[in-house]
Design a protein around this motif. Structure first.
Motif, PDB file in Angstrom:
ATOM      1  N   LEU A 173       0.831  -1.200   0.000  1.00  0.00           N
ATOM      2  CA  LEU A 173       0.000   0.000   0.000  1.00  0.00           C
ATOM      3  C   LEU A 173       0.877   1.266   0.000  1.00  0.00           C
ATOM      4  O   LEU A 173       0.609   2.223  -0.746  1.00  0.00           O
ATOM      5  CB  LEU A 173      -0.906  -0.029   1.245  1.00  0.00           C
ATOM      6  N   ALA A 174       1.907   1.214   0.820  1.00  0.00           N
ATOM      7  CA  ALA A 174       2.818   2.368   0.902  1.00  0.00           C
ATOM      8  C   ALA A 174       3.499   2.614  -0.443  1.00  0.00           C
ATOM      9  O   ALA A 174       3.647   3.765  -0.877  1.00  0.00           O
ATOM     10  CB  ALA A 174       3.860   2.130   1.997  1.00  0.00           C
ATOM     11  N   GLU A 175       3.880   1.545  -1.117  1.00  0.00           N
ATOM     12  CA  GLU A 175       4.533   1.695  -2.427  1.00  0.00           C
ATOM     13  C   GLU A 175       3.566   2.320  -3.440  1.00  0.00           C
ATOM     14  O   GLU A 175       3.959   3.153  -4.258  1.00  0.00           O
ATOM     15  CB  GLU A 175       5.031   0.336  -2.928  1.00  0.00           C
ATOM     16  N   ARG A 176       2.290   1.925  -3.350  1.00  0.00           N
ATOM     17  CA  ARG A 176       1.298   2.483  -4.283  1.00  0.00           C
ATOM     18  C   ARG A 176       1.105   3.983  -4.016  1.00  0.00           C
ATOM     19  O   ARG A 176       1.046   4.787  -4.940  1.00  0.00           O
ATOM     20  CB  ARG A 176      -0.021   1.724  -4.107  1.00  0.00           C
ATOM     21  N   ILE A 177       1.048   4.326  -2.742  1.00  0.00           N
ATOM     22  CA  ILE A 177       0.902   5.760  -2.387  1.00  0.00           C
ATOM     23  C   ILE A 177       2.110   6.547  -2.903  1.00  0.00           C
ATOM     24  O   ILE A 177       1.961   7.637  -3.467  1.00  0.00           O
ATOM     25  CB  ILE A 177       0.746   5.915  -0.843  1.00  0.00           C
ATOM     26  N   ASN A 178       3.291   5.966  -2.747  1.00  0.00           N
ATOM     27  CA  ASN A 178       4.498   6.639  -3.251  1.00  0.00           C
ATOM     28  C   ASN A 178       4.395   6.860  -4.760  1.00  0.00           C
ATOM     29  O   ASN A 178       4.809   7.907  -5.268  1.00  0.00           O
ATOM     30  CB  ASN A 178       5.752   5.794  -2.974  1.00  0.00           C
ATOM     31  N   GLY A 179       3.860   5.866  -5.452  1.00  0.00           N
ATOM     32  CA  GLY A 179       3.708   5.979  -6.911  1.00  0.00           C
ATOM     33  C   GLY A 179       2.786   7.134  -7.276  1.00  0.00           C
ATOM     34  O   GLY A 179       3.080   7.922  -8.175  1.00  0.00           O
ATOM     35  N   TYR A 180       1.672   7.261  -6.550  1.00  0.00           N
ATOM     36  CA  TYR A 180       0.749   8.369  -6.820  1.00  0.00           C
ATOM     37  C   TYR A 180       1.427   9.722  -6.546  1.00  0.00           C
ATOM     38  O   TYR A 180       1.270  10.671  -7.317  1.00  0.00           O
ATOM     39  CB  TYR A 180      -0.498   8.245  -5.934  1.00  0.00           C
ATOM     40  N   MET A 181       2.139   9.767  -5.428  1.00  0.00           N
ATOM     41  CA  MET A 181       2.814  11.034  -5.066  1.00  0.00           C
ATOM     42  C   MET A 181       3.854  11.409  -6.130  1.00  0.00           C
ATOM     43  O   MET A 181       3.966  12.573  -6.522  1.00  0.00           O
ATOM     44  CB  MET A 181       3.505  10.911  -3.693  1.00  0.00           C
ATOM     45  N   LEU A 182       4.589  10.413  -6.591  1.00  0.00           N
ATOM     46  CA  LEU A 182       5.613  10.643  -7.617  1.00  0.00           C
ATOM     47  C   LEU A 182       4.963  11.183  -8.898  1.00  0.00           C
ATOM     48  O   LEU A 182       5.460  12.119  -9.524  1.00  0.00           O
ATOM     49  CB  LEU A 182       6.349   9.326  -7.903  1.00  0.00           C
ATOM     50  N   HIS A 183       3.827  10.594  -9.225  1.00  0.00           N
ATOM     51  CA  HIS A 183       3.100  11.032 -10.419  1.00  0.00           C
ATOM     52  C   HIS A 183       2.706  12.513 -10.289  1.00  0.00           C
ATOM     53  O   HIS A 183       2.914  13.312 -11.204  1.00  0.00           O
ATOM     54  CB  HIS A 183       1.850  10.163 -10.602  1.00  0.00           C
ATOM     55  N   LEU A 184       2.136  12.850  -9.149  1.00  0.00           N
ATOM     56  CA  LEU A 184       1.685  14.234  -8.941  1.00  0.00           C
ATOM     57  C   LEU A 184       2.856  15.223  -8.949  1.00  0.00           C
ATOM     58  O   LEU A 184       2.766  16.301  -9.533  1.00  0.00           O
ATOM     59  CB  LEU A 184       0.936  14.351  -7.604  1.00  0.00           C
ATOM     60  N   LEU A 185       3.950  14.809  -8.302  1.00  0.00           N
ATOM     61  CA  LEU A 185       5.088  15.733  -8.173  1.00  0.00           C
ATOM     62  C   LEU A 185       5.869  15.852  -9.477  1.00  0.00           C
ATOM     63  O   LEU A 185       6.283  16.949  -9.856  1.00  0.00           O
ATOM     64  CB  LEU A 185       6.035  15.263  -7.054  1.00  0.00           C
ATOM     65  N   GLU A 186       6.065  14.733 -10.161  1.00  0.00           N
ATOM     66  CA  GLU A 186       6.929  14.779 -11.343  1.00  0.00           C
ATOM     67  C   GLU A 186       6.159  14.928 -12.645  1.00  0.00           C
ATOM     68  O   GLU A 186       6.446  15.825 -13.429  1.00  0.00           O
ATOM     69  CB  GLU A 186       7.849  13.557 -11.363  1.00  0.00           C
ATOM     70  N   GLU A 187       5.180  14.077 -12.877  1.00  0.00           N
ATOM     71  CA  GLU A 187       4.471  14.175 -14.156  1.00  0.00           C
ATOM     72  C   GLU A 187       3.515  15.365 -14.187  1.00  0.00           C
ATOM     73  O   GLU A 187       3.423  16.079 -15.168  1.00  0.00           O
ATOM     74  CB  GLU A 187       3.736  12.870 -14.450  1.00  0.00           C
ATOM     75  N   ASP A 188       2.783  15.568 -13.095  1.00  0.00           N
ATOM     76  CA  ASP A 188       1.842  16.704 -13.055  1.00  0.00           C
ATOM     77  C   ASP A 188       2.531  17.982 -12.559  1.00  0.00           C
ATOM     78  O   ASP A 188       1.900  19.046 -12.515  1.00  0.00           O
ATOM     79  CB  ASP A 188       0.660  16.390 -12.136  1.00  0.00           C
ATOM     80  N   GLU A 189       3.812  17.848 -12.181  1.00  0.00           N
ATOM     81  CA  GLU A 189       4.625  18.999 -11.711  1.00  0.00           C
ATOM     82  C   GLU A 189       3.919  19.817 -10.627  1.00  0.00           C
ATOM     83  O   GLU A 189       3.961  21.044 -10.633  1.00  0.00           O
ATOM     84  CB  GLU A 189       5.032  19.880 -12.891  1.00  0.00           C
ATOM     85  N   MET A 190       3.269  19.126  -9.718  1.00  0.00           N
ATOM     86  CA  MET A 190       2.619  19.828  -8.600  1.00  0.00           C
ATOM     87  C   MET A 190       3.625  19.991  -7.458  1.00  0.00           C
ATOM     88  O   MET A 190       4.553  19.196  -7.322  1.00  0.00           O
ATOM     89  CB  MET A 190       1.414  19.022  -8.090  1.00  0.00           C
ATOM     90  N   SER A 191       3.398  21.012  -6.654  1.00  0.00           N
ATOM     91  CA  SER A 191       4.235  21.177  -5.459  1.00  0.00           C
ATOM     92  C   SER A 191       3.488  20.550  -4.275  1.00  0.00           C
ATOM     93  O   SER A 191       2.275  20.266  -4.377  1.00  0.00           O
ATOM     94  CB  SER A 191       4.476  22.655  -5.179  1.00  0.00           C
TER      95      SER A 191
END
Lengths: 482, 77
Positions: free
Chosen positions: B9-27
Motif C-alpha cells: 500500500l505504501a509503495e502504491r501511495i508513493n507511486g501516486y505522489m511521484l506522479h503528482l510531483l513529477e508528471e503533473d509537476e505539482m508542489s
C-alpha cells in the motif's frame, strides 16, 4: 571618532618625519605578494612604489590600474598590449584624450559605452559613442540606456546632444544609477540654465547627488600591520612602529612597548573593528575558569559568524559585544555545530509542517517533520535508521543561524591577561579609561565590554579592580560583583 | 518485519505522489490544497515505511487506505 581610517596613522607619521625610511619600508613590502597586495589596497601608496609592484608582481596590474596613483606607463602598456581594457576604463587616473581615443578604437561597443562614464572622455568620443548602432540591445544589456545616462551626466556633453536628449521622455530611467533623464540633466553643471528651466517646467526637480557622500573603501589593513603580519619584513620596522605606539605592540610580550603615550582612540578602534584577534585571545581564555561564563558561536548566512561571551546575570547581548570570529580554522576556539536528536526535535517542533512545505523544503525535511508530528498518534514506532535520518536532515536544515557552545583555550602565540606584565595591563586599562569618556556610543560600549572582561578575570589584581571600580560604570561594577 | 500488505500500500501511495510531483509537476503545497495537510503528512509516512524509517502498527493500514483512495482520485482527475 570615525568608524574607518582614512589613512595609516603610523605609516603617515614616518612619511612626515623620515621620507627615506618611509620609502625603504614600502620597498620592503613590495618583495612578497601578500604585503604588496596590501599596498595596492592602500590609497596613499605612491606611484614609484606601484611601479615596483607592477614589475615584481604582474598579477597585481589590475589592482594597480584601480589605484588613484597608478603609473601612466601601466595605462599606456595596457592599451598598447590590448590587455586589462576593463580595468583601464575604470581606472581613476586621468587619461589624455588622444590615449582614450586609441583605447576607444580597439574597444568593443560595451567598452566604448563605459568609456563615456569617464569624466575625462572628450566630446568627440561622446558623439561617436552616441552615434553607434544600438539596435541589438537586449533586455539584459541595454547599452543605449547606459550611454544616455553617461552622456546626460557628462561635463563635456556637446550642446547638440543636450538638444537631442531634450526630445526624449525626461522621465525615462537611465545610466548606472537608473535615475530619470531629467534629474541627471538637472544635476549636470554643463547644462545651460534655460534648458534646466524647461526641465523644471515638466515637474522634475533636482535630487541630491547620491554619489557626493561616497567615501573610499574602509581601510581595515594598514600597511604598517605588515611589519607584524609577515615574518619576512625586517624586524627593525616593528621596532619603529612599536616606538610610535602601534596597537600590535601592546598585547604581544615579545614587542617593545613605547614610553610615549598610546592613542586610546586608535588602539580601541583597532581592537573594536576586529583587525586583530589578539584582544580576544588575551582576555577570553581565563574566563573559562569562571563557571558563570559560557562562550557561544553563531553561524548565520545573513549576519555572518560571531563568537561571544555569555555571563549569567550580565546583559551582554548588545551587538557591540559580539565579534565577527567563527570557530572555523581557529585552534583557540573549539566547538562543534552539531545538533543532537533532542535539539533537532525541538527545532522541528518550533515550526509547522505548513511552514516547511510552503517554503518548499526538501523531501527529507518534509518526511522528517511528518514522522515527528504524527509520532504521538502511536501508529508506528521510530527505528534507529529513522532517528539517524531525522538527525541528518535536521542538522542540514537548521545549520543556518545555529548557536552552539564553544570552548576557548589559550593560543600559544598570545599571552593571556594574567600573564601580561603590569605595564601592558596598565596600557589596556588606560585605553579603556580614556574611551569611557568618549561620546561615540559604539566605542564607549566596546570599552565597557573590555572592562567587564577584565573585571571577571580571576587574575585581575586589586590595583586594577580598584581602577575599574573608579570608572563608575554600572555594568563593570556588576561584573566586579558589586 | 513490515507487513507485506502495508508495504504494498505504501509503495502504491508513493507511486501516486511521484506522479503528482513529477508528471503533473505539482508542489507539496498544491497537493495540500487539493487534499489536506493531514493526508499529505500520511502520504509522506508511506515513504518513511518504504525507506524503513518507521515500523508501522496495524492501526495505520486503514488510515493509509483512505489516503490511497484520495490520491488515486486526484491522479485520475
Amino acid at each position: 571618532m570615525n568608524s574607518i581610517w582614512e589613512a595609516d596613522p603610523f605609516l603617515e607619521e614616518i612619511k612626515k618625519s623620515n621620507s627615506d625610511l618611509y620609502i625603504e619600508y614600502l620597498n620592503e613590502l613590495t618583495h612578497e605578494i601578500e604585503s604588496a597586495t596590501d599596498l595596492c589596497r592602500y590609497s596613499k601608496t605612491p606611484t614609484e612604489i606601484l611601479e615596483v609592484i607592477t614589475k615584481k608582481h604582474p598579477e597585481r596590474r589590475s589592482m594597480i590600474l584601480a589605484h588613484p596613483n597608478c603609473p601612466q606607463e601601466l595605462i599606456t602598456w595596457a592599451i598598447e598590449k590590448k590587455e586589462l581594457t576593463e580595468a583601464v576604463i575604470k581606472s581613476p587616473v586621468r587619461i589624455s584624450g588622444a590615449v582614450l581615443a586609441s583605447l576607444w578604437q580597439q574597444a568593443d561597443k560595451e567598452e566604448r559605452v563605459n568609456i563615456t562614464s569617464r569624466i575625462d572622455c572628450p566630446t568627440d568620443l561622446l558623439m561617436d559613442t552616441w552615434n553607434l548602432d544600438y539596435s541589438d540591445d537586449s533586455l539584459l544589456l541595454n547599452l543605449q540606456e547606459l550611454v544616455i545616462g553617461n552622456i546626460a551626466a557628462h561635463p563635456n556633453i556637446p550642446k547638440k546632444l543636450i538638444n537631442e536628449l531634450m526630445r526624449y521622455d525626461l522621465n525615462i530611467r537611465c545610466g548606472f544609477e537608473y535615475r530619470s533623464l531629467g534629474e541627471i540633466l538637472l544635476n549636470n553643471s554643463a547644462v545651460p540654465d534655460e534648458v534646466k528651466a524647461l526641465i523644471a517646467i515638466q515637474g522634475i526637480s533636482k535630487q541630491p547627488d547620491s554619489t557626493s557622500d561616497e567615501k573610499g573603501d574602509p581601510i581595515y589593513d594598514w600597511p604598517s600591520n605588515c611589519a607584524y603580519n609577515y615574518k619576512k619584513v625586517n624586524s627593525k620596522f616593528r621596532e619603529i612602529f612599536n616606538a610610535l605606539g602601534h596597537p600590535e605592540s601592546i598585547l604581544k610580550s615579545s614587542e617593545t612597548i613605547t614610553t610615549n603615550t598610546y592613542n586610546s582612540e586608535i588602539v580601541l578602534q583597532y581592537w573594536a573593528i576586529g583587525v586583530s584577534e589578539r584582544i580576544y585571545e588575551c582576555l577570553w581564555p581565563e574566563l573559562s575558569n569562571n563557571s558563570m561564563v559560557n562562550f557561544f558561536c553563531n553561524h548565520s548566512s545573513y549576519d555572518g559568524d560571531s563568537t561571544y561571551v555569555g555571563i549569567g546575570g550580565l546583559d551582554l547581548s548588545d551587538d557591540a559585544f559580539k565579534n565577527q570570529l567563527s570557530d572555523g580554522d581557529r585552534q583557540w576556539i573549539k566547538g562543534e555545530a552539531i545538533l543532537d536528536f533532542q535539539d533537532v526535535k525541538e527545532e522541528f517542533a518550533a515550526r509547522s509542517f505548513n511552514e516547511f512545505h510552503s517554503d518548499e523544503r526538501s523531501d527529507d525535511v518534509l518526511i522528517s517533520c511528518a514522522i515527528l508530528e504524527k509520532l504521538d498518534d502511536e501508529l508506528y514506532t521510530l527505528n534507529t535508521i529513522g532517528e539517524k535520518y531525522i538527525l541528518d536532515s535536521g542538522n542540514e536544515e537548521f545549520q543556518d543561524n545555529l548557536t552552539y557552545r564553544v570552548s576557548v583555550i589559550p593560543n600559544p602565540s598570545q599571552d593571556v591577561w594574567g600573564v601580561l606584565d603590569s605595564k601592558r595591563q596598565s596600557i589596556i586599562m588606560s585605553v579603556i579609561e580614556v574611551a569611557l569618556q568618549s561620546t561615540d556610543t559604539k566605542f564607549l560600549k566596546f570599552a565597557t565590554y573590555l572592562g567587564v572582561l577584565i573585571a571577571l578575570n580571576p587574575a585581575t589584581t586589586k590595583e586594577f579592580r580598584d581602577r575599574l571600580r573608579n570608572l563608575n560604570d554600572d555594568l563593570i561594577k556588576q561584573a566586579l560583583g558589586e | 518485519m513490515v507487513d507485506k500488505d502495508i508495504l504494498k500500500l505504501a509503495e502504491r501511495i508513493n507511486g501516486y505522489m511521484l506522479h503528482l510531483l513529477e508528471e503533473d509537476e505539482m508542489s507539496y503545497s498544491e497537493i495540500v490544497d487539493q487534499l489536506s495537510e493531514e493526508d499529505v503528512k500520511l502520504a509522506l509516512l508511506a515513504q518513511a515505511i518504504t525507506d524503513h524509517l518507521i515500523d508501522p502498527k496495524p492501526a495505520l493500514y486503514p488510515i493509509l487506505l483512505k489516503v490511497d483512495e484520495a490520491l488515486k482520485e486526484l491522479v485520475g482527475k
